[in-house]
Motif scaffolding. Structure first.
Motif, PDB file in Angstrom:
ATOM      1  N   THR A   9       1.260  -1.021  -0.099  1.00  0.00           N
ATOM      2  CA  THR A   9      -0.033   0.087  -0.240  1.00  0.00           C
ATOM      3  C   THR A   9       0.734   1.463  -0.022  1.00  0.00           C
ATOM      4  OG1 THR A   9      -2.248   1.288   1.030  1.00  0.00           O
ATOM      5  CG2 THR A   9      -0.461   0.128   2.073  1.00  0.00           C
ATOM      6  N   LYS A  13       2.206   2.001  -6.741  1.00  0.00           N
ATOM      7  CA  LYS A  13       2.321   1.341  -7.775  1.00  0.00           C
ATOM      8  C   LYS A  13       1.152   1.725  -9.152  1.00  0.00           C
ATOM      9  CE  LYS A  13      -0.475  -1.839  -4.976  1.00  0.00           C
ATOM     10  NZ  LYS A  13      -2.088  -0.913  -3.964  1.00  0.00           N
ATOM     11  N   THR A  31      -6.700  -3.909  -9.315  1.00  0.00           N
ATOM     12  CA  THR A  31      -7.423  -4.607  -9.154  1.00  0.00           C
ATOM     13  C   THR A  31      -7.932  -4.239  -7.362  1.00  0.00           C
ATOM     14  OG1 THR A  31      -5.233  -6.076  -8.169  1.00  0.00           O
ATOM     15  CG2 THR A  31      -6.779  -6.387 -10.384  1.00  0.00           C
ATOM     16  N   TYR A  35     -11.530  -5.141  -4.655  1.00  0.00           N
ATOM     17  CA  TYR A  35     -11.648  -5.312  -3.006  1.00  0.00           C
ATOM     18  C   TYR A  35     -12.203  -4.505  -2.013  1.00  0.00           C
ATOM     19  CZ  TYR A  35      -8.725  -9.802  -4.091  1.00  0.00           C
ATOM     20  OH  TYR A  35      -8.800 -11.139  -5.033  1.00  0.00           O
ATOM     21  N   ARG A  36     -11.503  -3.077  -2.739  1.00  0.00           N
ATOM     22  CA  ARG A  36     -13.085  -2.285  -2.273  1.00  0.00           C
ATOM     23  C   ARG A  36     -13.865  -2.138  -1.808  1.00  0.00           C
ATOM     24  NH1 ARG A  36      -8.936   2.895  -0.565  1.00  0.00           N
ATOM     25  NH2 ARG A  36      -6.990   2.241  -0.578  1.00  0.00           N
ATOM     26  N   GLY A  77     -10.003   1.211   3.033  1.00  0.00           N
ATOM     27  CA  GLY A  77      -9.161   0.019   2.108  1.00  0.00           C
ATOM     28  C   GLY A  77      -8.856  -0.872   3.973  1.00  0.00           C
ATOM     29  N   ALA A  80     -11.585  -3.841   2.817  1.00  0.00           N
ATOM     30  CA  ALA A  80     -10.286  -4.423   1.404  1.00  0.00           C
ATOM     31  C   ALA A  80      -9.284  -5.714   1.880  1.00  0.00           C
ATOM     32  CB  ALA A  80      -9.756  -3.014   0.537  1.00  0.00           C
ATOM     33  N   SER A  81      -8.735  -5.098   2.722  1.00  0.00           N
ATOM     34  CA  SER A  81      -7.517  -5.918   3.493  1.00  0.00           C
ATOM     35  C   SER A  81      -8.361  -7.110   4.336  1.00  0.00           C
ATOM     36  CB  SER A  81      -6.352  -5.220   3.866  1.00  0.00           C
ATOM     37  OG  SER A  81      -5.435  -5.775   4.966  1.00  0.00           O
ATOM     38  N   ARG A 112      -2.116  -7.141  -5.636  1.00  0.00           N
ATOM     39  CA  ARG A 112      -0.823  -7.451  -4.579  1.00  0.00           C
ATOM     40  C   ARG A 112      -0.633  -9.320  -5.432  1.00  0.00           C
ATOM     41  NH1 ARG A 112      -2.113  -3.987  -2.982  1.00  0.00           N
ATOM     42  NH2 ARG A 112      -2.284  -3.102  -1.081  1.00  0.00           N
ATOM     43  N   ASP A 113      -1.186  -9.933  -6.154  1.00  0.00           N
ATOM     44  CA  ASP A 113      -0.623 -10.676  -6.939  1.00  0.00           C
ATOM     45  C   ASP A 113      -0.694 -11.049  -8.050  1.00  0.00           C
ATOM     46  OD1 ASP A 113      -3.161 -10.713  -6.703  1.00  0.00           O
ATOM     47  OD2 ASP A 113      -3.743 -12.329  -6.324  1.00  0.00           O
ATOM     48  N   ARG A 162      -1.890  -2.619   7.346  1.00  0.00           N
ATOM     49  CA  ARG A 162      -1.972  -3.622   6.068  1.00  0.00           C
ATOM     50  C   ARG A 162      -1.184  -4.419   5.682  1.00  0.00           C
ATOM     51  NH1 ARG A 162      -5.263   0.768   3.145  1.00  0.00           N
ATOM     52  NH2 ARG A 162      -4.681  -0.481   1.256  1.00  0.00           N
ATOM     53  N   ARG A 169      -1.082 -12.804   4.842  1.00  0.00           N
ATOM     54  CA  ARG A 169      -2.259 -13.898   4.949  1.00  0.00           C
ATOM     55  C   ARG A 169      -1.784 -15.262   3.820  1.00  0.00           C
ATOM     56  NH1 ARG A 169      -4.094 -10.249   0.190  1.00  0.00           N
ATOM     57  NH2 ARG A 169      -3.168 -10.378  -1.521  1.00  0.00           N
TER      58      ARG A 169
HETATM   59  O1   DC Z   1      -4.034  -1.616  -3.408  1.00  0.00           O
HETATM   60  P1   DC Z   1      -4.848  -1.502  -2.520  1.00  0.00           P
HETATM   61  O2   DC Z   1      -4.943  -0.225  -1.487  1.00  0.00           O
HETATM   62  O3   DC Z   1      -6.675  -0.337  -3.113  1.00  0.00           O
HETATM   63  O4   DC Z   1      -5.924  -2.444  -1.934  1.00  0.00           O
HETATM   64  C1   DC Z   1      -6.729  -2.699  -1.084  1.00  0.00           C
HETATM   65  C2   DC Z   1      -7.142  -3.819  -0.626  1.00  0.00           C
HETATM   66  O5   DC Z   1      -6.882  -5.078  -1.702  1.00  0.00           O
HETATM   67  C3   DC Z   1      -5.331  -4.423  -0.098  1.00  0.00           C
HETATM   68  O6   DC Z   1      -5.135  -4.049   1.425  1.00  0.00           O
HETATM   69  C4   DC Z   1      -5.017  -5.973  -0.256  1.00  0.00           C
HETATM   70  C5   DC Z   1      -6.637  -6.214  -0.881  1.00  0.00           C
HETATM   71  N1   DC Z   1      -5.924  -6.536  -2.579  1.00  0.00           N
HETATM   72  C6   DC Z   1      -5.096  -7.557  -2.637  1.00  0.00           C
HETATM   73  O7   DC Z   1      -5.661  -8.530  -2.096  1.00  0.00           O
HETATM   74  N2   DC Z   1      -5.050  -8.091  -4.075  1.00  0.00           N
HETATM   75  C7   DC Z   1      -4.404  -7.357  -5.126  1.00  0.00           C
HETATM   76  N3   DC Z   1      -4.737  -7.492  -6.196  1.00  0.00           N
HETATM   77  C8   DC Z   1      -5.437  -5.794  -5.150  1.00  0.00           C
HETATM   78  C9   DC Z   1      -5.919  -5.666  -3.010  1.00  0.00           C
END
Ligand code: DC
Length: 209
Positions: A9, A13, A31, A35-36, A77, A80-81, A112-113, A162, A169
């Protein structure tokens, strides 16, 4: 051409992924926004983000929700996490992301993935990172610009929480793919970080002679 941009975070990126997309004329998907949306919809449903069933039920959020400004908030946020740790939620969002990545001409996705799970076959993978203290200061600065009341200490604690959740996880934890190029933006300003990211992608996709 598919470009995967991952990172923690507030690493920059999203800004970098948008600039790469613009530079190469490719569509871009943030992406994290998916999740948000699930986190926000869980709350609207009166559900518990730590319950896999409640979070899964929120995956059929209306598409218009993606334009909701509240999705960009720190509160969302955090939600979402929390919803993103549930394997059923990740599975539910997988196809949408893969379909976007494999559209004709390609795409840029950030998250993230992306390089490890969503499109391990991506043509170029960047892992954008920065020191936690630098990321907290950047996020704090953005919040001040938006007149959003915040304490630096709280932002630091939120970023640490976060990071901890996203990295540890069980499913699809945040980590750089083995073939990702790591870009540390701690000491780079926005324009330099973007220029360096584009240079790295260009170098990766140019065949060696
Ligand atoms: O990038 P962001 O801060 O908007 O993402 C919010 C949450 O979503 C982040 O803490 C983890 C999850 N996330 C995820 O698990 N896999 C992704 N590809 C994108 C975000």
């Amino acid at each position: 051409m598919i470009v995967a941009v991952d990172g923690p975070t507030a690493s920059g990126k999203g800004t970098i992924a948008r600039a790469i997309a613009r530079h190469f004329g490719l569509p871009h998907l943030d992406t994290g926004l998916l999740y948000r949306a699930v986190g926000h919809q869980t709350r609207l449903n009166g559900g518990d983000p730590d319950s896999e069933a409640d979070a899964l039920a929120a995956c059929d959020f209306p598409l218009a929700l993606l334009d909701e400004p509240e999705l960009r908030s720190e509160l969302t946020g955090g939600l979402a996490s929390r919803v993103s740790v549930h394997p059923a939620v990740r599975q539910e969002l997988l196809d949408r992301q893969r379909t976007f990545a494999h559209q004709p001409g390609g795409a840029v996705l950030d998250g993230r993935d992306i390089g490890t799970v969503i499109v391990p076959e991506a043509d170029a993978k960047l892992f954008v990172t920065a020191d936690a203290a630098v990321r907290a200061r950047r996020r704090f600065g953005e919040m001040q610009e938006r007149d959003y009341p915040a304490e630096l200490k709280e932002v630091e604690a939120d970023i640490a929480a976060r990071d901890e959740r996203d990295r540890n996880r069980a499913q699809a934890p945040l980590r750089a793919a083995d073939d990702a190029i790591v870009l540390d933006t701690s000491s780079l300003d926005r324009d330099d970080a973007i220029a360096e990211a584009i240079r790295l992608v260009e170098r990766r996709i140019t065949p060696r002679r």
